[in-house]
Scaffold this motif. Structure first.
Motif, mmCIF file in Angstrom:
data_model
loop_
_atom_site.group_PDB
_atom_site.id
_atom_site.type_symbol
_atom_site.label_atom_id
_atom_site.label_comp_id
_atom_site.label_asym_id
_atom_site.label_seq_id
_atom_site.Cartn_x
_atom_site.Cartn_y
_atom_site.Cartn_z
ATOM 1 N N GLU A 1 -34.462 24.304 -115.802
ATOM 2 C CA GLU A 1 -35.056 25.508 -116.391
ATOM 3 C C GLU A 1 -34.308 26.765 -115.969
ATOM 4 O O GLU A 1 -34.140 27.704 -116.755
ATOM 5 N N GLN A 2 -33.845 26.804 -114.725
ATOM 6 C CA GLN A 2 -33.078 27.955 -114.265
ATOM 7 C C GLN A 2 -31.769 28.084 -115.021
ATOM 8 O O GLN A 2 -31.329 29.198 -115.359
ATOM 9 N N LEU A 3 -31.146 26.925 -115.310
ATOM 10 C CA LEU A 3 -29.906 26.956 -116.087
ATOM 11 C C LEU A 3 -30.147 27.485 -117.490
ATOM 12 O O LEU A 3 -29.309 28.189 -118.062
ATOM 13 N N LYS A 4 -31.292 27.147 -118.056
ATOM 14 C CA LYS A 4 -31.609 27.628 -119.402
ATOM 15 C C LYS A 4 -31.729 29.145 -119.434
ATOM 16 O O LYS A 4 -31.415 29.787 -120.445
ATOM 17 N N LYS A 5 -32.185 29.734 -118.323
ATOM 18 C CA LYS A 5 -32.404 31.180 -118.287
ATOM 19 C C LYS A 5 -31.123 31.960 -118.021
ATOM 20 O O LYS A 5 -31.088 33.180 -118.221
ATOM 21 N N MET A 6 -30.122 31.266 -117.551
ATOM 22 C CA MET A 6 -28.850 31.956 -117.285
ATOM 23 C C MET A 6 -28.182 32.322 -118.605
ATOM 24 O O MET A 6 -28.017 31.486 -119.500
ATOM 25 N N GLN A 7 -27.797 33.560 -118.739
ATOM 26 C CA GLN A 7 -27.236 34.064 -120.005
ATOM 27 C C GLN A 7 -25.891 33.435 -120.325
ATOM 28 O O GLN A 7 -25.503 33.317 -121.486
ATOM 29 N N ASN A 8 -25.163 33.064 -119.322
ATOM 30 C CA ASN A 8 -23.814 32.533 -119.570
ATOM 31 C C ASN A 8 -23.788 31.024 -119.762
ATOM 32 O O ASN A 8 -22.738 30.423 -119.872
ATOM 33 N N VAL A 9 -24.970 30.391 -119.763
ATOM 34 C CA VAL A 9 -25.028 28.941 -119.954
ATOM 35 C C VAL A 9 -25.967 28.622 -121.105
ATOM 36 O O VAL A 9 -27.150 28.968 -121.067
ATOM 37 N N ASP A 10 -25.456 27.994 -122.126
ATOM 38 C CA ASP A 10 -26.273 27.575 -123.260
ATOM 39 C C ASP A 10 -26.564 26.085 -123.108
ATOM 40 O O ASP A 10 -25.768 25.240 -123.500
#
Length: 501
Positions: free
Chosen positions: A289-298
């Protein structure tokens, strides 16, 4: 009958009779040769009070053929009765096989008529009555319907009445009952079912959600299950007995399977490992979920399986050893694993390869592991489950808590216990596995297969007399008795080695 006599002026007399319920009127003539006018008869009816429901055709027939016998000439409308209050029961008195097809195979051991309910089950409900509609008499009077009868619903022992007074719920698990007194119904629930005599093909298998007491024996191929306690005054022969609480067998047990509680040997270890796995899975889900919220990671453009396995190889390295451990624990179980545990372990296989590592399977695995932990948590509450038998031969005994053999002992019997095992007699052949302590008066025999006794690393084995060939194991340390030994106690020392003293 209400009667009215009308006399004609200058004509022969007629008689008008009105029924007591005012729903019917009759006329009769004293002279069958007399001649009457219709208007005259209608007037005579009015004088008598008959003003409704006059049957014109019947009056015409009477005029044509006067009769000394009473003839119906008016009918009223009877009131429509209402519906009485009733009590609906949500349990049946017995099981039936009315719908069994001729080609079906009927197991005549499944013919028990015991009805049992869980705690909090709706047992009965009072259904309201309805008012009827008014009628109209031949006199024009309104005829009210009878009032519906009321029903009284009360709660007996083992049950409680709802706040609105129209429903009864069980407060215990057991057998529901009803007592009828006129329009009153008292509904309750008994926690103990007493089976007088043997459990056999005549009684059928017994299944009850309370306690069961059997005054006789449990015969061959029969099965007895109770959510609570079971007490058997006689013998158990080649049968299955399962309870959720305490089991007491006063007689001997031969070729049978006994089980008390839902905890199984190894449950504690499995619970610990599943708890660690669940914590890792939750943290893994949070990381995704944290990765999903990162703007540079789709994340949507990434392969979920590769992402999942990549995180397991980098940030969650403990997960793979835990998965291997849980698989080994389940595979090494000699007894049947509960379905909840098996489903959880099966669901975790989605973490073993790319093809099955999907969002849906990952979520399913988290839910399944959580469900297994809930199941094990409920089982820990049943640690008071225990089994007491006089003696056992070629049987399997499994208990969430303790196992106590109070008589001659055991022959070629397997005992699995989540608590302690105490045998006042001998243990010849078979195996004991327990998570508590094992105390045995005499272990082994000169004939047959040597017995094995295994306990946890923090537990001990106490034996008054041991014969050669007997095997004792504490934790991973195991020794085989090579000579006859007197009283000793086996326990692990600080270095993990077993000591006899």
């Amino acid at each position: 009958m209400l009667k009215y006599m009308a006399s004609g002026e200058g004509i022969n007399s007629i008689k008008v009779v009105i029924s007591r319920d005012k729903l019917t009127a009759w006329i009769s003539a004293s002279d069958e040769e007399a001649k009457y006018e219709k208007e005259t008869l209608i007037n005579e009816l009015k004088k008598a009070g008959v003003v409704f429901g006059v049957l014109s055709d019947e009056i015409d027939n009477f005029i044509a053929v006067p009769s000394k016998e009473q003839v119906v000439v008016a009918r009223g409308v009877p009131p429509t009765p209402g519906v009485d209050e009733t009590v609906e029961l949500f349990f049946a008195s017995e099981m039936t096989h009315d719908n069994v097809d001729e080609m079906d195979t009927v197991d005549f051991r499944e013919t028990s008529k015991i009805v049992s309910m869980d705690e909090g089950t709706l047992l009965a409900r009072k259904l309201p009555g309805t008012l009827g509609s008014d009628g109209l008499g031949v006199t024009g009077e309104i005829l009210p319907p009878p009032k519906p009868r009321s029903a009284q619903l009360t709660a007996g022992k083992g049950a409680e009445l709802s706040e609105n007074g129209v429903e009864v719920y069980s407060t215990i698990s057991g057998r529901p009952w009803v007592k009828v007194a006129g329009t009153g119904r008292t509904v309750g629930c008994d926690s103990v079912h007493v089976q007088s005599g043997d459990v056999d093909i005549k009684t059928g298998n017994l299944r009850f959600k309370g306690d069961i007491k059997i005054t006789g024996n449990i015969q061959e191929a029969m099965e007895v299950q109770a959510a609570g306690n079971i007490e058997v005054m006689g013998f158990v022969t080649r049968a299955t007995v399962i309870c959720g609480g305490k089991m007491v067998i006063r007689g001997n047990v031969i070729g049978s399977k006994l089980r008390a509680g839902i905890i199984f040997p190894g449950a504690k270890k499995i619970s610990f490992v599943l708890s660690d796995i669940y914590a890792e899975l939750v943290n893994l889900a949070k990381a995704i979920e944290q990765l999903k919220k990162m703007q540079n990671v789709d994340v949507g453009k990434l392969d979920f399986g590769r992402l999942l396995l990549g995180l397991m190889d980098s940030r969650f390295k403990n997960l793979r050893p835990l998965l291997k451990n849980i698989n080994n624990l389940v595979d090494n179980q000699s007894e049947d694993i509960p379905e909840e545990i098996s489903e959880a372990v099966e669901s975790l296989k989605c973490l073993s390869g790319l093809s099955c590592a999907t969002v849906e399977n990952f979520s399913k695995a988290i839910r399944a592991v959580y469900g297994a932990l809930e199941f094990l948590s409920e089982g820990r509450e049943q640690m008071s489950s225990s089994i007491f038998v006089r003696a056992a031969m070629t049987s399997a005994i499994q208990s969430a808590g303790n196992v106590n053999v109070t008589g001659q002992g055991c022959l070629n019997t397997t005992i699995n216990a989540g608590g302690n095992v105490t045998i006042k007699g001998s243990f010849k052949g078979g195996e004991i596995l327990c998570e508590g302590n094992a105390e045995i008066q005499e272990l082994g025999s000169e004939l047959g297969i040597p017995p094995v006794v295994r306990v946890g690393e923090r537990s001990y084995i106490k034996v008054e007399k041991a014969l050669p060939g007997s095997v004792v194991q504490v934790g991973k340390s195991r020794i085989t008795i090579t000579r006859e030994m007197g009283s000793f106690k086996a326990k692990q020392n600080k270095d993990g080695q077993m000591e006899l003293f």
